[in-house]
Design an enzyme around this catalytic site. Structure first.
Site, PDB file in Angstrom:
ATOM      1  N   ASP A 150     -49.199   7.907  30.788  1.00  0.00           N
ATOM      2  CA  ASP A 150     -48.850   6.529  31.153  1.00  0.00           C
ATOM      3  C   ASP A 150     -48.634   6.354  32.649  1.00  0.00           C
ATOM      4  O   ASP A 150     -48.574   5.219  33.139  1.00  0.00           O
ATOM      5  CB  ASP A 150     -47.582   6.090  30.413  1.00  0.00           C
ATOM      6  CG  ASP A 150     -47.852   5.786  28.955  1.00  0.00           C
ATOM      7  OD1 ASP A 150     -49.016   5.496  28.612  1.00  0.00           O
ATOM      8  OD2 ASP A 150     -46.903   5.845  28.152  1.00  0.00           O
ATOM      9  N   ARG A 220     -48.334  -1.267  32.647  1.00  0.00           N
ATOM     10  CA  ARG A 220     -48.375  -0.190  33.641  1.00  0.00           C
ATOM     11  C   ARG A 220     -49.063  -0.664  34.922  1.00  0.00           C
ATOM     12  O   ARG A 220     -48.616  -0.365  36.032  1.00  0.00           O
ATOM     13  CB  ARG A 220     -49.104   1.017  33.056  1.00  0.00           C
ATOM     14  CG  ARG A 220     -48.392   1.638  31.873  1.00  0.00           C
ATOM     15  CD  ARG A 220     -49.307   2.543  31.085  1.00  0.00           C
ATOM     16  NE  ARG A 220     -50.412   1.786  30.476  1.00  0.00           N
ATOM     17  CZ  ARG A 220     -51.318   2.309  29.660  1.00  0.00           C
ATOM     18  NH1 ARG A 220     -51.252   3.597  29.370  1.00  0.00           N
ATOM     19  NH2 ARG A 220     -52.280   1.566  29.148  1.00  0.00           N
TER      20      ARG A 220
END
Length: 262
Positions: A150, A220
């Site tokens: 991530d 993100r």
């Protein structure tokens, strides 16, 4: 995928005998570390996760450490902004989750972690990061990607400020094109070769005026491009910035509480 592994292990709780998942690279193992707290018998060895069924779970009280993926954005901001130093407390120090910290160290950042406590088998503690004046590129092998999956977008932003080329091997499952397109808007040369992502950094990177980043409503990317503006010399616009709330609702307020006038 840790999510697929978790689904299989949970299904295995109702099956007769042992359910085993074998991984080519170790993924997040929170599930197999937590299930014993509920009375399940699990194994969390390197690359192998097992659960024995059928099992009747019992109620339990679980302390959940802070999310390392959220902490990574604050840590990367500290690494990029001159004069910064930060300690982030109560963060999970699970080895399968702090690959971003090891990558920052590879880039020359003064980054460390200190274990303070554990709940069951889940370590937690303090992450410390300081500004790095001379970042340099590094290579992240494919077998390390699951531990920072991530954080690749924000690490790509750090790499954009580093001297030399940074390579992330085996990242085809990520939104690589979105990262490449975003970096191109600030004049950074990045490209994909097969499943590998290459970023040619510029230690003297200057953010041009009027940049607007697209996020595709990916939380993100929204936080990554916000840090591009925070660490740069000009304001930037981030489309669909509210998508940060998917994983880090307090991101903007936390940043505001940390930033001081420069």
């Amino acid at each position: 995928s840790a999510q697929v592994k978790t689904a299989i292990l949970l299904a295995g709780l109702s099956a007769d005998g042992t359910t085993r998942v074998t991984e080519p690279s170790p993924s997040r193992n929170h599930t197999e570390l937590m299930l014993p707290e509920f009375g399940a018998h699990t194994t969390a060895a390197s690359g192998v996760a097992e659960v024995v069924g059928p099992t009747t779970l019992k109620a339990s009280e679980v302390v959940v450490p802070g999310d390392p993926s959220s902490a990574a954005f604050i840590a990367c901001a500290a690494a990029l902004i001159p004069g910064s130093a930060i300690q982030i407390e109560g963060v999970s120090l699970n080895p399968a989750r702090i690959g971003f910290l090891r990558t920052l160290e590879q880039m020359g950042v003064d980054a460390s972690r200190r274990s303070v406590s554990s709940s069951g088998k889940e370590l937690s503690g303090i992450i410390s990061v300081q500004y790095c004046e001379k970042l340099h590129g590094c290579e992240v092998p494919a077998d390390k990607i699951p531990s920072l999956v991530d954080e690749v977008p924000v690490l790509a932003l750090v790499a954009a400020h580093a001297k030399g080329i940074t390579v992330f091997r085996g990242v085809d499952e990520l939104r690589v094109k979105a990262v490449i397109d975003g970096l191109a808007k600030i004049g950074v040369d990045a490209w994909a070769d097969g499943s590998d992502l290459f970023i040619e950094g510029d230690p003297d990177l200057v953010i041009p005026e009027g940049v607007k980043f697209e996020t595709g409503k990916d939380h993100r990317l929204a936080m990554t491009w916000a840090l591009a503006g925070l660490s740069g010399n000009c304001p930037v616009q981030v489309a669909d910035f509210e998508s940060c709330a998917v994983s880090y609702p307090a991101f903007l307020s936390d940043i505001r509480s940390l930033v001081r006038e420069r």
